[in-house]
Every structure is written in C-alpha cells, then in structure tokens.
Design an enzyme around this catalytic site. Structure first.
Site, PDB file in Angstrom:
ATOM      1  N   PRO A 158      14.255  32.404  17.714  1.00  0.00           N
ATOM      2  CA  PRO A 158      13.751  33.678  18.027  1.00  0.00           C
ATOM      3  C   PRO A 158      12.854  33.913  19.628  1.00  0.00           C
ATOM      4  O   PRO A 158      13.555  32.762  20.477  1.00  0.00           O
ATOM      5  CB  PRO A 158      11.693  33.083  17.391  1.00  0.00           C
ATOM      6  CG  PRO A 158      11.937  31.848  16.838  1.00  0.00           C
ATOM      7  CD  PRO A 158      13.332  31.397  17.018  1.00  0.00           C
ATOM      8  N   ASN A 159      12.845  34.965  20.223  1.00  0.00           N
ATOM      9  CA  ASN A 159      13.074  36.015  21.144  1.00  0.00           C
ATOM     10  C   ASN A 159      14.310  35.830  22.234  1.00  0.00           C
ATOM     11  O   ASN A 159      14.371  35.697  22.984  1.00  0.00           O
ATOM     12  CB  ASN A 159      12.048  35.169  21.646  1.00  0.00           C
ATOM     13  CG  ASN A 159      10.092  35.935  20.820  1.00  0.00           C
ATOM     14  OD1 ASN A 159      10.597  37.309  20.305  1.00  0.00           O
ATOM     15  ND2 ASN A 159       9.931  35.268  20.542  1.00  0.00           N
ATOM     16  N   ARG A 209      12.667  38.933  29.076  1.00  0.00           N
ATOM     17  CA  ARG A 209      11.893  37.782  28.776  1.00  0.00           C
ATOM     18  C   ARG A 209      11.823  37.393  29.782  1.00  0.00           C
ATOM     19  O   ARG A 209      12.572  36.009  30.382  1.00  0.00           O
ATOM     20  CB  ARG A 209      11.975  37.404  27.924  1.00  0.00           C
ATOM     21  CG  ARG A 209      11.225  36.426  26.791  1.00  0.00           C
ATOM     22  CD  ARG A 209      12.284  35.740  25.690  1.00  0.00           C
ATOM     23  NE  ARG A 209      10.846  34.715  25.448  1.00  0.00           N
ATOM     24  CZ  ARG A 209      11.403  33.521  24.418  1.00  0.00           C
ATOM     25  NH1 ARG A 209      12.343  33.305  24.697  1.00  0.00           N
ATOM     26  NH2 ARG A 209       9.599  32.281  24.905  1.00  0.00           N
ATOM     27  N   TYR A 226      12.752  31.817  32.243  1.00  0.00           N
ATOM     28  CA  TYR A 226      14.124  31.798  31.360  1.00  0.00           C
ATOM     29  C   TYR A 226      15.301  32.539  32.312  1.00  0.00           C
ATOM     30  O   TYR A 226      17.220  32.295  31.987  1.00  0.00           O
ATOM     31  CB  TYR A 226      13.959  32.728  29.792  1.00  0.00           C
ATOM     32  CG  TYR A 226      13.026  32.166  29.308  1.00  0.00           C
ATOM     33  CD1 TYR A 226      13.678  31.170  29.037  1.00  0.00           C
ATOM     34  CD2 TYR A 226      11.907  32.578  29.546  1.00  0.00           C
ATOM     35  CE1 TYR A 226      11.984  30.110  28.709  1.00  0.00           C
ATOM     36  CE2 TYR A 226      10.212  32.072  28.181  1.00  0.00           C
ATOM     37  CZ  TYR A 226      11.113  31.088  28.058  1.00  0.00           C
ATOM     38  OH  TYR A 226      10.285  29.929  27.322  1.00  0.00           O
ATOM     39  N   ASN A 237      19.568  26.021  20.708  1.00  0.00           N
ATOM     40  CA  ASN A 237      17.973  26.423  21.402  1.00  0.00           C
ATOM     41  C   ASN A 237      17.333  26.497  19.710  1.00  0.00           C
ATOM     42  O   ASN A 237      17.257  28.514  19.925  1.00  0.00           O
ATOM     43  CB  ASN A 237      18.489  27.174  22.273  1.00  0.00           C
ATOM     44  CG  ASN A 237      16.913  26.969  23.075  1.00  0.00           C
ATOM     45  OD1 ASN A 237      15.540  27.259  22.287  1.00  0.00           O
ATOM     46  ND2 ASN A 237      16.969  28.221  24.433  1.00  0.00           N
ATOM     47  N   ALA A 269      10.948  28.461  20.342  1.00  0.00           N
ATOM     48  CA  ALA A 269       9.390  28.241  19.640  1.00  0.00           C
ATOM     49  C   ALA A 269       9.657  27.038  18.371  1.00  0.00           C
ATOM     50  O   ALA A 269       8.813  26.392  18.084  1.00  0.00           O
ATOM     51  CB  ALA A 269       8.712  30.041  19.832  1.00  0.00           C
ATOM     52  N   GLU A 271      19.971  19.802  20.638  1.00  0.00           N
ATOM     53  CA  GLU A 271      19.060  20.366  20.836  1.00  0.00           C
ATOM     54  C   GLU A 271      19.062  20.733  22.872  1.00  0.00           C
ATOM     55  O   GLU A 271      19.409  20.096  23.669  1.00  0.00           O
ATOM     56  CB  GLU A 271      17.698  19.530  20.787  1.00  0.00           C
ATOM     57  CG  GLU A 271      16.087  20.560  21.394  1.00  0.00           C
ATOM     58  CD  GLU A 271      15.459  19.570  21.345  1.00  0.00           C
ATOM     59  OE1 GLU A 271      15.200  18.605  21.044  1.00  0.00           O
ATOM     60  OE2 GLU A 271      14.240  20.354  21.597  1.00  0.00           O
ATOM     61  N   HIS A 301      17.604  23.545  26.075  1.00  0.00           N
ATOM     62  CA  HIS A 301      16.504  25.064  26.189  1.00  0.00           C
ATOM     63  C   HIS A 301      16.600  24.902  27.927  1.00  0.00           C
ATOM     64  O   HIS A 301      17.304  24.212  28.338  1.00  0.00           O
ATOM     65  CB  HIS A 301      15.186  24.409  25.944  1.00  0.00           C
ATOM     66  CG  HIS A 301      14.610  23.368  25.030  1.00  0.00           C
ATOM     67  ND1 HIS A 301      13.831  24.166  24.246  1.00  0.00           N
ATOM     68  CD2 HIS A 301      14.635  21.783  24.068  1.00  0.00           C
ATOM     69  CE1 HIS A 301      13.979  23.684  22.639  1.00  0.00           C
ATOM     70  NE2 HIS A 301      14.815  22.354  23.108  1.00  0.00           N
ATOM     71  N   ARG A 324       6.404  21.780  31.079  1.00  0.00           N
ATOM     72  CA  ARG A 324       5.608  23.041  30.694  1.00  0.00           C
ATOM     73  C   ARG A 324       4.146  22.191  30.122  1.00  0.00           C
ATOM     74  O   ARG A 324       3.257  21.484  29.912  1.00  0.00           O
ATOM     75  CB  ARG A 324       6.505  24.288  30.180  1.00  0.00           C
ATOM     76  CG  ARG A 324       7.584  24.761  30.230  1.00  0.00           C
ATOM     77  CD  ARG A 324       8.183  25.587  29.898  1.00  0.00           C
ATOM     78  NE  ARG A 324       7.708  27.102  29.933  1.00  0.00           N
ATOM     79  CZ  ARG A 324       8.202  27.756  28.704  1.00  0.00           C
ATOM     80  NH1 ARG A 324       9.110  27.430  28.451  1.00  0.00           N
ATOM     81  NH2 ARG A 324       7.285  28.930  28.858  1.00  0.00           N
TER      82      ARG A 324
HETATM   83  C1  DQA Z   1      12.651  27.690  25.129  1.00  0.00           C
HETATM   84  C2  DQA Z   1      11.517  27.096  25.142  1.00  0.00           C
HETATM   85  C3  DQA Z   1      10.557  27.130  24.070  1.00  0.00           C
HETATM   86  O1  DQA Z   1       9.627  26.739  24.454  1.00  0.00           O
HETATM   87  C4  DQA Z   1      10.362  28.562  23.967  1.00  0.00           C
HETATM   88  O2  DQA Z   1       9.110  28.556  23.200  1.00  0.00           O
HETATM   89  C5  DQA Z   1      11.841  29.474  24.121  1.00  0.00           C
HETATM   90  C6  DQA Z   1      12.344  29.280  24.126  1.00  0.00           C
HETATM   91  C7  DQA Z   1      13.982  27.514  26.280  1.00  0.00           C
HETATM   92  O3  DQA Z   1      15.561  27.495  25.803  1.00  0.00           O
HETATM   93  O4  DQA Z   1      12.910  26.934  27.596  1.00  0.00           O
HETATM   94  O5  DQA Z   1      11.191  30.279  22.635  1.00  0.00           O
HETATM   95  O6  DQA Z   1      14.085  27.344  24.335  1.00  0.00           O
END
Ligand code: DQA
Length: 149
Positions: free
Chosen positions: A9-10, A17, A22, A73, A76, A97, A99, A106
C-alpha cells in the site's frame, strides 16, 4: 529465472509521497531500472503493486510454479500482516523483504517485521537501490538453491 516483485500500500504514490523519506523516484522509474538490469542478467520480471492485503496474498499463492523468487516491499503490511507472512511460508518460494527506508532507524512500530522470519533476508535503507540489490540477491538465492540440490 523469473522474479515476482510485489509492492504494498501507498507505494503507488512514490515520487510524491514524503520524498524526504522515500525519494523522488516513482514506482514506474524504479521498475524501469529493475527491468533494464534484469534484462542484462537474463532474468524475467513481473512487477506489481496493490493497496489490498488480500490481492497481495493471492499473488503470493499464485506464484507457486511460475516464479523462482519473490521480492516484496510489503510497506505498512510488513508490520501488521500475519496473512502475508502465512502466505510466504505456505508457498515456500524464496522471498526477499525490501524497504526503501531503514525501518529500524524510524518509529518503533516500524522496527518489527512480521514477514522477516519467513524471508531469506531483508534489504532496507538504500532508497530505490534496495530494489536493485534485491535483484542481485535473488540471482544468488537461486544459485545457492541449485548447489544444495
Ligand atoms: C516502507 C517502510 C514501511 O514502514 C512503510 O509503511 C512504507 C514503506 C519502505 O519502503 O521504506 O510504506 O516499506
């Protein structure tokens, strides 16, 4: 070899964003770079994004028999989703995994990854490069598997 890149998501909002966290690259920019390098490595790529947990679970289940490695990725959902963790464990496809940000540097709620224990490893904190590093890692995961058979 085929790698399935999944984005949670997002991540469709990348570029706009929280660019201070990011970066300015969009998901399409990142995909283009991954595809270019994958072509050099002669690796097939599928690159998907969803804001829906169930859709991501479905894609993981369907990956069995088609993909050699999953790079995810989970955004959240990393910190909340037992369903994603169970799906990864169920299919048994080596999963990496990733990010963009360093989740351990964080907020405390981001320090815990529910999917980490069922993944081969975690790459985080390198911005869009995390996606490229995962490609190199994926090729090595496959090589390791071949040797162990
Ligand atoms: C994320 C880190 C997550 O905590 C966050 O909710 C994201 C992006 C990252 O790529 O840094 O949406 O996965």
């Amino acid at each position: 070899m085929k790698i399935l890149y999944l984005n949670g998501p997002n991540l469709n909002l990348l570029g706009k964003r929280e660019p201070n966290v990011y970066g300015r690259a969009t998901l399409a920019d990142i995909e283009a770079k991954v595809r270019k390098r994958a072509a050099q490595l002669k690796v097939g790529i599928d690159f998907r994004q969803s804001n829906l947990e169930g859709e991501l679970v479905g894609w993981i289940q369907q990956a069995k028999g088609t993909f050699d490695v999953i790079v995810i990725n989970a955004a959240a959902y990393t910190h909340t989703s037992i369903a994603l963790r169970d799906a990864i464990a169920a299919v048994g496809i080596p999963t990496i995994e990733i990010h963009l940000s360093n989740i351990h540097a964080r907020e405390e709620f981001r320090h815990k990854s529910l999917i980490a224990p069922v993944c081969r490893g975690q790459i985080c904190g390198f911005g869009e490069k995390s996606y490229m590093l995962a490609l190199e890692a994926s090729v090595n995961v496959k090589a390791t598997n071949k040797k162990s058979i």
